[in-house]
Structure formats: C-alpha cells, structure tokens
Design an enzyme around this catalytic site. Structure first.
Site, PDB file in Angstrom:
ATOM      1  N   TYR A 115      40.678  41.597  47.911  1.00 46.34           N
ATOM      2  CA  TYR A 115      41.004  42.916  47.378  1.00 46.34           C
ATOM      3  C   TYR A 115      41.689  43.711  48.488  1.00 46.34           C
ATOM      4  O   TYR A 115      41.053  44.150  49.428  1.00 46.34           O
ATOM      5  CB  TYR A 115      39.733  43.611  46.897  1.00 46.34           C
ATOM      6  CG  TYR A 115      39.915  45.012  46.374  1.00 46.34           C
ATOM      7  CD1 TYR A 115      40.999  45.355  45.570  1.00 46.34           C
ATOM      8  CD2 TYR A 115      38.985  46.014  46.673  1.00 46.34           C
ATOM      9  CE1 TYR A 115      41.156  46.633  45.084  1.00 46.34           C
ATOM     10  CE2 TYR A 115      39.136  47.304  46.179  1.00 46.34           C
ATOM     11  CZ  TYR A 115      40.224  47.609  45.392  1.00 46.34           C
ATOM     12  OH  TYR A 115      40.382  48.887  44.919  1.00 46.34           O
ATOM     13  N   ASP A 154      43.675  41.437  43.696  1.00 46.99           N
ATOM     14  CA  ASP A 154      44.414  42.676  43.514  1.00 46.99           C
ATOM     15  C   ASP A 154      45.076  42.986  44.850  1.00 46.99           C
ATOM     16  O   ASP A 154      44.425  43.425  45.795  1.00 46.99           O
ATOM     17  CB  ASP A 154      43.442  43.783  43.092  1.00 46.99           C
ATOM     18  CG  ASP A 154      44.114  45.136  42.928  1.00 46.99           C
ATOM     19  OD1 ASP A 154      45.344  45.230  43.142  1.00 46.99           O
ATOM     20  OD2 ASP A 154      43.406  46.102  42.594  1.00 46.99           O
ATOM     21  N   HIS A 258      42.577  46.700  34.797  1.00 49.53           N
ATOM     22  CA  HIS A 258      43.378  45.504  35.081  1.00 49.53           C
ATOM     23  C   HIS A 258      43.157  44.484  33.963  1.00 49.53           C
ATOM     24  O   HIS A 258      42.137  44.525  33.264  1.00 49.53           O
ATOM     25  CB  HIS A 258      42.967  44.862  36.405  1.00 49.53           C
ATOM     26  CG  HIS A 258      43.304  45.659  37.614  1.00 49.53           C
ATOM     27  ND1 HIS A 258      44.292  45.310  38.509  1.00 49.53           N
ATOM     28  CD2 HIS A 258      42.762  46.817  38.098  1.00 49.53           C
ATOM     29  CE1 HIS A 258      44.345  46.202  39.482  1.00 49.53           C
ATOM     30  NE2 HIS A 258      43.427  47.119  39.259  1.00 49.53           N
TER      31      HIS A 258
END
EC number: 3.1.11.2
Length: 269
Positions: A115, A154, A258
């Site tokens: 992340y 992400d 998302h």
C-alpha cells in the site's frame, strides 16, 4: 501448468468490506490468493474473525496507528515464509508491505501486498510519498535479482493519461504529478533492459480507458458516472508476467471505494 488466480483489493476497512458481501464474492470467484490493503484494523480486531476469509488463510502487517493502513495476503496454499515489512525505518511502522514466499524445488516466488502512501492530504504526506518511492524502487529491483515476484496493491499513481478520466485537470494533483508518473515510467522502462517490472494489466490491455479504472471518489457521483482512476496494479517480474492471460475488474458489487483487480496466471504455486 495450472491456473493461478490472484486478486488485489484496497478494502477501505476490512470490517466495512466484509459487511458489504466480500466473503460471499470470494466464495464465488475462488481466487487462489488475494492481496488486500487498508485493513484499518489491528491484531485484536482480526483475531477469531478475519484470520480466514472464504477458506483463505491470512497473513498480516498492521500499522502502529490504530484504524490506519495495514496490508494482508490471504492464500489457499500455506507460504514457505512470510516477510513483514521491507526494512524501512519510516514506513514499516505504517503497515505497508507483506510478502508471502512460495519456494518449491529450486523455484523462488513471492506474492506481495503493498500500500503506497497517498499525498492527497497535503504537502507533508506528499513529501513522505516521494521518500517512499525513492527508497522502494531500488528495493524492488534488488528483490527482482533474487526471486520472481508479483506485487499487488494500491500504488496511488495513475501512470498514463488513459488511467484517469480528467487527466488535464489533475496534472497538479497527487497521484498524477509528473514526478510520480516519471517514477513509474522509469520502473517499467527498465524492463526492456532486463531489470525492470511489468504493469501486468497494461500488458494485457494496453489501450483500455474507462474499463481500467479501479478507484472512484465518493464525491459527485463519480462511481455512477465512472469518473475514475486506475490506482491498483499487479507489478510483476518479466518472466512471471509472461504467464498472465486474463484480467478482470469486478464492478457488479461495491465493497470499497476501490474495485477488485483479478489476473489469471499460468503458474503453479
């Protein structure tokens, strides 16, 4: 060679995502492995509730700060080793890296959930994001010299103009800044010299626009209007990426801000 189905999803909170039907979807879609980001939970929150999802066993990297960040890898097969953090004095405290290793008979393979920091909240976090990118790129390339891997996560960067709806209006915004895009270009361009990474979705769909988006703002009916960004990636070593043949972004249900990105690989874990 068997099929390896790998999903990545920013949960925006594991409790929130599971309350919206994530486990039922996992039971239907049957991934071999799912990399998740933004757990927004600690060990006590996971215990006896989220250690296993849809038959997949989880391994976790929690942030020190409660209700913040955190990543996990849920897998059908038990990894041979689990690496929590990548050795960063600054960013390992934020729960941003979990590597599961599946080493078998001379083959070394890692599946990583990561992340990347967002810089959208202000200059201080944008500066932190740039520091992260500066130290993480050489780490990835060094790891690539040791083993095959796919990093799912992400990334908080839309690389090309086709990766977001309003590219002209976002050129000065975090996630589409020239220096962020240049970082991604450099990481991928090195592939041609045998030293870089592959953006697997773009390998399979080099020109897809709106169908490629994986994140939508909660403002202004962005999801309904498909005013989105492509922020979620599979970044793989070149030989592993060669086995990719199908990519799918699931938008029928909404578990988070998302969408899950799933790619099928011809690879035996």
């Amino acid at each position: 060679m068997s099929l390896f189905k790998l999903t990545s999803l920013n949960l925006n909170g594991i409790r929130s995502a599971t309350s919206k039907g994530l486990e039922d979807w996992l039971l239907q879609s049957k991934p071999d492995c799912i990399c998740v980001q933004e757990l927004k939970a600690q060990g006590a929150d996971i215990k006896d509730r989220f250690e296993v999802l849809a038959g997949l066993k989880g391994h976790f990297h929690f942030a020190e700060k409660k209700g913040y960040s955190g990543v996990a890898v849920y897998s059908r097969e038990e990894p041979s080793d689990v690496i929590v953090g990548y050795g960063s004095a600054e960013f390992d405290l934020e729960g941003r890296y979990l590597e599961t290793r599946f080493d078998r008979a001379g083959r070394k393979l890692s599946v990583i959930s990561a992340y990347f920091p967002s810089g959208s909240s202000g200059e201080e976090r944008q500066a932190a994001k740039i520091r992260f990118l500066a130290e993480f790129c050489p780490y990835m390339l060094a790891l690539k010299n040791e083993r095959e891997f796919v990093l799912c996560g992400d990334i908080n960067i839309a690389h090309q103009e086709i990766d977001l709806t309003n590219f002209k209006g976002n050129k000065k915004n975090s996630g589409f800044l020239p220096e962020e895009r240049a970082w991604m270009t450099q990481l991928l361009a090195l592939e041609n010299a045998g030293g870089g990474m592959v953006d697997v979705y773009r390998k399979l769909h080099p020109s897809t626009t709106g169908d490629a988006y994986t994140w939508w703002s909660n403002r202004g009916q962005a999801y309904a209007k498909n005013v989105g960004w492509r922020l979620d990636y599979h970044l793989a070593t070149p030989s592993f990426a060669q086995g990719a043949h199908t990519a799918h972004i699931y938008k029928t249900e909404k578990f988070s801000d998302h969408a899950p990105l799933t790619i099928d690989y011809d690879f035996e874990v």
